[in-house]
Each structure stands twice: as C-alpha cells, then as structure tokens.
Design a protein around this motif. Structure first.
Motif, mmCIF file in Angstrom:
data_model
loop_
_atom_site.group_PDB
_atom_site.id
_atom_site.type_symbol
_atom_site.label_atom_id
_atom_site.label_comp_id
_atom_site.label_asym_id
_atom_site.label_seq_id
_atom_site.Cartn_x
_atom_site.Cartn_y
_atom_site.Cartn_z
ATOM 1 N N GLU A 206 -5.553 -3.422 -2.652
ATOM 2 C CA GLU A 206 -4.134 -3.513 -2.985
ATOM 3 C C GLU A 206 -3.530 -4.835 -2.515
ATOM 4 O OE1 GLU A 206 -2.681 0.198 -1.409
ATOM 5 O OE2 GLU A 206 -3.117 1.231 -3.301
ATOM 6 N N SER B 50 -1.918 -7.646 -5.036
ATOM 7 C CA SER B 50 -0.573 -8.212 -4.880
ATOM 8 C C SER B 50 -0.622 -9.734 -4.775
ATOM 9 C CB SER B 50 0.139 -7.608 -3.669
ATOM 10 O OG SER B 50 -0.471 -8.009 -2.471
ATOM 11 N N GLN C 107 -1.193 -11.171 -8.306
ATOM 12 C CA GLN C 107 -0.037 -11.046 -9.182
ATOM 13 C C GLN C 107 0.969 -12.181 -8.996
ATOM 14 O OE1 GLN C 107 1.240 -7.021 -8.349
ATOM 15 N NE2 GLN C 107 0.245 -6.270 -10.189
#
Length: 75
Positions: free
Chosen positions: A45, A49, A52
């Motif tokens: 995760e 992030s 992104q």
C-alpha cells in the motif's frame, strides 16, 4: 497444519480493491492473525501510494502498436 500465507499477488489484488467479497473476507481474516502478511500489505500500500504521486509520462506515440509491429515483422 499451519495455515499457508497467500501469495503476494493476492495481497496486491487486495490493495488494488480487486478481490471478490468472499476472498476479501478470507484474506482479511488471515491478515488479522499474520504479522508477516500484514507487513507485506502495508508495504504494498505504501508503494502504491508512492507510485500514484509520480508524474504521468506521455510517449507521444502508441507503444503497443510499435511492439505489435515488431512481433509481426519477420526476423
């Protein structure tokens, strides 16, 4: 018999929101009792992030078409 840990692909699918509800529940139940999988999910995760926020690159041409043409070309 000890429970087998899921593959990284399953944890990645969980992180991406791509698991069906039944599989999601089973995987979450496993993660609740497995520190190693919980840490792996946390790392995935965090990586997601960070990826992104990278700027979107534009090639200015269709790379898929270039690859297909090279595949079809005689060697």
């Amino acid at each position: 018999m000890a429970e087998q840990c899921p593959r990284t692909l399953a944890l990645s699918a969980l992180s991406d929101g791509q698991l069906p509800p039944r599989r999601l529940r089973a995987l979450r139940a496993h993660i609740d009792h497995c520190a190693a999988c919980e840490e792996m999910l946390r790392e995935l995760e965090m990586l997601r992030s960070r990826l992104q926020v990278l700027p979107q690159e534009r090639l200015g041409f269709d790379l898929g078409a270039v690859i297909e043409a090279r595949i079809r070309a005689p060697s």
